[in-house]
Motif scaffolding. Structure first.
Motif, PDB file in Angstrom:
ATOM      1  N   ALA A 166       0.238  -0.926   0.000  1.00 40.76           N
ATOM      2  CA  ALA A 166       0.000   0.000   0.000  1.00 40.76           C
ATOM      3  C   ALA A 166       0.329   1.278   0.000  1.00 40.76           C
ATOM      4  CB  ALA A 166      -0.126  -0.330  -0.258  1.00 40.76           C
ATOM      5  N   PRO A 167       0.052   2.192   0.172  1.00 44.51           N
ATOM      6  CA  PRO A 167       0.719   2.914  -0.833  1.00 44.51           C
ATOM      7  C   PRO A 167       1.729   3.857  -0.384  1.00 44.51           C
ATOM      8  CG  PRO A 167      -1.442   3.724  -0.618  1.00 44.51           C
ATOM      9  CD  PRO A 167      -1.226   2.639   0.374  1.00 44.51           C
TER      10      PRO A 167
ATOM     11  N   SER B 222      -5.635  -5.780 -13.560  1.00 43.83           N
ATOM     12  CA  SER B 222      -5.001  -6.600 -12.529  1.00 43.83           C
ATOM     13  C   SER B 222      -5.998  -6.783 -11.392  1.00 43.83           C
ATOM     14  CB  SER B 222      -3.736  -5.906 -12.013  1.00 43.83           C
ATOM     15  OG  SER B 222      -3.161  -6.615 -10.937  1.00 43.83           O
ATOM     16  N   ARG B 223      -6.357  -8.036 -11.106  1.00 44.03           N
ATOM     17  CA  ARG B 223      -7.379  -8.283 -10.076  1.00 44.03           C
ATOM     18  C   ARG B 223      -6.740  -8.181  -8.693  1.00 44.03           C
ATOM     19  NH1 ARG B 223     -12.541 -12.009 -11.391  1.00 44.03           N
ATOM     20  NH2 ARG B 223     -14.019 -10.709 -10.201  1.00 44.03           N
ATOM     21  N   THR B 224      -6.424  -6.982  -8.345  1.00 46.74           N
ATOM     22  CA  THR B 224      -5.768  -6.652  -7.085  1.00 46.74           C
ATOM     23  C   THR B 224      -6.413  -5.383  -6.536  1.00 46.74           C
ATOM     24  OG1 THR B 224      -4.077  -5.499  -8.406  1.00 46.74           O
ATOM     25  CG2 THR B 224      -3.539  -7.717  -7.630  1.00 46.74           C
ATOM     26  N   GLY B 225      -6.068  -5.018  -5.326  1.00 47.05           N
ATOM     27  CA  GLY B 225      -6.622  -3.809  -4.745  1.00 47.05           C
ATOM     28  C   GLY B 225      -6.177  -3.614  -3.317  1.00 47.05           C
ATOM     29  N   TYR B 226      -6.591  -2.493  -2.756  1.00 48.77           N
ATOM     30  CA  TYR B 226      -6.146  -2.079  -1.427  1.00 48.77           C
ATOM     31  C   TYR B 226      -7.343  -1.677  -0.584  1.00 48.77           C
ATOM     32  CZ  TYR B 226      -2.755   0.263   1.754  1.00 48.77           C
ATOM     33  OH  TYR B 226      -1.980   0.649   2.818  1.00 48.77           O
TER      34      TYR B 226
ATOM     35  N   THR C 116      -9.376   4.297   5.098  1.00 54.19           N
ATOM     36  CA  THR C 116     -10.293   3.615   6.022  1.00 54.19           C
ATOM     37  C   THR C 116     -10.635   2.220   5.531  1.00 54.19           C
ATOM     38  OG1 THR C 116     -12.206   4.699   4.963  1.00 54.19           O
ATOM     39  CG2 THR C 116     -11.277   5.759   6.914  1.00 54.19           C
ATOM     40  N   LEU C 117     -10.721   2.053   4.214  1.00 52.44           N
ATOM     41  CA  LEU C 117     -11.009   0.737   3.641  1.00 52.44           C
ATOM     42  C   LEU C 117      -9.859  -0.236   3.895  1.00 52.44           C
ATOM     43  CD1 LEU C 117     -12.502   2.057   0.303  1.00 52.44           C
ATOM     44  CD2 LEU C 117     -13.751   0.565   1.879  1.00 52.44           C
ATOM     45  N   ARG C 118      -8.632   0.208   3.637  1.00 55.36           N
ATOM     46  CA  ARG C 118      -7.491  -0.700   3.820  1.00 55.36           C
ATOM     47  C   ARG C 118      -7.292  -1.043   5.279  1.00 55.36           C
ATOM     48  NH1 ARG C 118      -3.048   0.554   7.316  1.00 55.36           N
ATOM     49  NH2 ARG C 118      -3.256   2.779   7.654  1.00 55.36           N
TER      50      ARG C 118
END
Length: 395
Positions: free
Chosen positions: A4-5, A222-226, A263-265
């Motif tokens: 992240a980031p 890209s099936r990824t995320g944070y 807040t999501l991560r």
């Protein structure tokens, strides 16, 4: 990352600015029209997002949206429908050459030899002492070609670390950050929304990518995320990014900023560089042993492998407060009035409805159910150690 980031340690203050905190994410909030000096960088989506009501902030020298309609609204949209994020501040590197896999295997601690073309893996770049220089995403195009996403605040550092080593190995590193945009489309409706635009990657597995053609342009999904939700991180030539972002928003995705992303991560238990990860932490302490090559052979291996064998002296844990007072970064965590660790991130969780946080504590206090107190501005507040993540989507 997971990713992240970004680290918060290099925020650039400016005149007529005020420091604010959203979730665990510090930033400099300013009136763009009153700032004496412009920030160093703007993504190609700056104008499009400003026209949609983005509140811009100075984040590591990038003028980025912290929110649009509001963090709670954006957070809920990603949990229940679909949100879209500009990730143009992240670094995009391309590594190629006959020795590219060997180079990456030595300079990131995740084993890569078993990866097939189209696969993506979370990995970490370590210092010689085993602490974390950055957490990254590595995508395999072929044995000789790899795509790497690094954190915005660490792009120059990673390039500095890798340039001489790459040259000696006969490996080329191409910094594509300016030429390639990155847009995250996240939420339970993300895959269907993109399919409706002609970008159908619904058959893709988690942590894989597919290169598709959209209106004559190549888009990597890209099936990824944070965020802890399903979705895709989309890579497209910078000159086509506004067209894609606008199409996604017009199809129903909610524009989202850095505040909701944080807040999501945090609900998903994903570490943030500069909070949970840094030059004072190792992958094992952060609970990222799955991303370590047990056979070694990478920079920083001796200390990390020793911790894997013997266990670390401290561990990253989740904290659930017993009231609504929010634990913030660096607040002391105590047992019997003795400090046993410190908070790294905290927020009032929109989904869970409680104040939550992550913290490093002495390993003997890391078991779920352990009662601790958090010193919040001189007031001891009760909390319980809990397993991470706080939120896990149904599959």
């Amino acid at each position: 990352m997971r990713r992240a980031p970004c680290s918060h340690r290099e925020l650039r203050p400016c005149r007529r600015a005020r420091r604010s905190v959203i979730g665990s994410l510090p930033y400099i909030c300013h009136d763009v029209n009153q700032r004496e000096k412009p920030v160093a960088e703007r993504t190609v989506l700056f104008q499009a997002q400003s026209a949609r009501g983005a509140k811009m902030v100075d984040f590591h020298g990038w003028e980025m949206p912290v929110q649009f309609a509001g963090i709670a609204v954006e957070h809920a949209a990603v949990r229940t429908a679909c949100g879209v994020f500009d990730l143009g501040h992240m670094g995009r590197l391309h590594v190629d050459g006959v020795a590219a896999m060997t180079f990456l295997s030595q300079n990131a601690c995740r084993p890569l030899a078993s990866m097939k073309p189209g696969a993506v893996r979370y990995a970490l770049v370590l210092a010689d002492d085993g602490t974390v220089e950055d957490d990254i995403l590595i995508s395999k195009e072929s044995d000789d070609a790899w795509h790497v996403v690094v954190n915005a605040s660490n792009r120059e550092k990673v390039l500095d670390l890798w340039r001489d080593r790459a040259a000696k190995a006969g490996v080329r590193i191409d910094d594509r950050t300016a030429r390639e945009a990155m847009i995250a489309v996240q939420g339970p409706r993300a895959a269907d929304l993109l399919a409706g635009l002609g970008l159908d990657a619904r058959a893709a597995k988690y942590y894989s990518f597919a290169d598709l053609t959209w209106r004559g342009a190549t888009v990597r999904l890209s099936r990824t995320g944070y965020t802890g939700e399903d979705g895709f991180e989309c890579f497209i030539a910078s000159e086509r990014a506004v067209e894609l972002w606008t199409a996604v928003v017009d199809a129903g995705a909610t524009p989202c900023g850095l505040g909701a992303r944080d807040t999501l991560r945090l609900e998903a238990g994903m570490p943030l560089y500069g909070n949970e990860l840094g030059r004072d932490t190792t992958p094992v302490e952060a609970g990222l042993g799955f991303a370590v090559n047990k056979d070694g052979g990478f920079v920083g291996a001796p200390r990390v492998l020793l911790q894997l064998a013997n266990g670390p002296e401290r561990k990253l844990v989740g904290l659930r407060m017993r009231d609504k007072r929010v634990p913030r970064s660096h607040y002391p965590v105590q047992v019997d009035a003795r400090q046993i660790g410190h908070v790294t991130s905290g927020t009032l969780s929109p989904t869970v409805g409680q104040a939550i946080g992550m913290a490093y504590v002495e390993a003997r206090y890391a078991a779920p159910g352990t009662a601790v107190t958090v010193d919040i501005r001189g007031t001891p507040c009760l909390a319980d150690v809990v397993e991470l993540p706080f939120y896990k989507r149904a599959r």
